[in-house]
Scaffold this active site. Structure first.
Site, mmCIF file in Angstrom:
data_model
loop_
_atom_site.group_PDB
_atom_site.id
_atom_site.type_symbol
_atom_site.label_atom_id
_atom_site.label_comp_id
_atom_site.label_asym_id
_atom_site.label_seq_id
_atom_site.Cartn_x
_atom_site.Cartn_y
_atom_site.Cartn_z
ATOM 1 N N GLU A 101 4.617 -4.632 8.394
ATOM 2 C CA GLU A 101 3.659 -3.710 9.017
ATOM 3 C C GLU A 101 3.954 -3.405 10.483
ATOM 4 O OE1 GLU A 101 1.076 -5.300 5.594
ATOM 5 O OE2 GLU A 101 2.812 -5.943 6.754
ATOM 6 N N GLY A 137 0.931 -5.089 1.773
ATOM 7 C CA GLY A 137 -0.236 -5.300 0.913
ATOM 8 C C GLY A 137 0.116 -6.002 -0.387
ATOM 9 N N GLU A 163 0.058 -9.564 0.434
ATOM 10 C CA GLU A 163 -1.359 -9.954 0.539
ATOM 11 C C GLU A 163 -1.944 -10.259 -0.839
ATOM 12 O OE1 GLU A 163 -3.303 -7.960 4.439
ATOM 13 O OE2 GLU A 163 -2.804 -6.539 2.863
ATOM 14 N N ALA A 173 0.840 -1.196 0.000
ATOM 15 C CA ALA A 173 0.000 0.000 0.000
ATOM 16 C C ALA A 173 0.877 1.248 0.000
ATOM 17 C CB ALA A 173 -0.914 0.008 1.221
#
Length: 258
Positions: A132, A109, A112, A65
């Site tokens: 994170e 992300g 992910e 992200a």
């Protein structure tokens, strides 16, 4: 304005390429939405049987992200809505198989997105991580997916340290199923996609669902769904063709599963 993702279809295989190489294919809010729309399109288009997810440039699948854009906005009660899987990183998944072709960084992300896929192939330069916790953030969807894909101890090591894992280690812990040289990454992803696309279309999608749902169902629930699906396959032209091809010792030639 350049598209944040490039979406192409060829001979039953869709390829979704994250296209922001200048920022390591970082995913901003618009890109999260575009990926979700592409996943919906993959399911909607009967011509598409399998999809490959990858990143443009030679440095990253995606570094995750875009943190400058994704965090720090104050929330109000008006922002609340009931939870629903309305975006891929909330679990909105296509029923068709996805192959992640990962080179360079697949972080946060970005990891992910690779975890959302059914099969992960890595280039030898791939680097995976859930950093994170270093920023006091949560690897949310990934914290649910990762222990379902790799052993819990390996998942915890990644999630709690935030340290990166190279392609060799990723293969060792089962995070990826194959490591190839960078120049072989897309050809191998394409080869595997075409093998899947040549199998019985409905059987492939049912099998994906049975495997995914099986992680959270009892054996009895699994067999109940399986028997219902089997009854449907028994009536299909594809199954008749598959069994005839087996008898004839030839490769099946499937239509569209009717």
């Amino acid at each position: 304005d350049e598209m944040a993702i490039i979406f192409e279809k060829e001979r039953g295989v869709a390829t979704l390429t994250l296209n922001r190489p200048e920022v390591l294919n970082a995913i901003d809010p618009a890109t999260y939405a575009e990926i979700t729309d592409a996943f919906i399109e993959i399911d909607r288009d009967p011509e598409v049987l399998v999809a490959i997810v990858t990143g443009a440039g030679d440095r990253a699948f995606t570094a995750g992200a875009d943190l400058k854009l994704m965090h720090g906005q104050p929330l109000s009660l008006d922002d609340w809505h009931p939870w629903q899987p309305n975006r891929w990183d909330f679990g909105a998944m296509p029923m068709k198989p996805l192959i992640a072709a990962v080179h360079g960084y697949a972080l946060a992300g970005g990891l992910e997105l690779a975890l959302a896929c059914d099969i992960r192939i890595a280039a030898s330069d791939a680097v995976f991580g859930t950093p994170e916790v270093k920023w006091n953030l949560l690897h949310g969807y990934g914290a649910w997916r990762l222990p379902r894909i790799i052993p819990m101890a390996a998942a915890m090591e990644m999630l709690l340290t935030g340290e990166f894992v190279n392609a060799e280690r990723a293969l060792q812990i089962g995070l990826v199923s194959k490591v190839v040289e960078p120049q072989d990454l897309m050809p191998e992803a394409r080869r595997m996609a075409e093998v899947i696309a040549g199998n019985g279309r409905v059987a492939v999608q049912m099998t994906k669902e049975l495997a995914e749902r099986g992680l959270d169902s009892t054996l009895a629930q699994h067999f109940r769904v399986m028997r219902e699906y089997y009854d449907r396959l028994e009536l299909s032209a594809d199954q008749a063709e598959g069994l005839q091809a087996f008898r004839d010792r030839r490769k099946p030639s499937y239509g569209q599963g009717d």
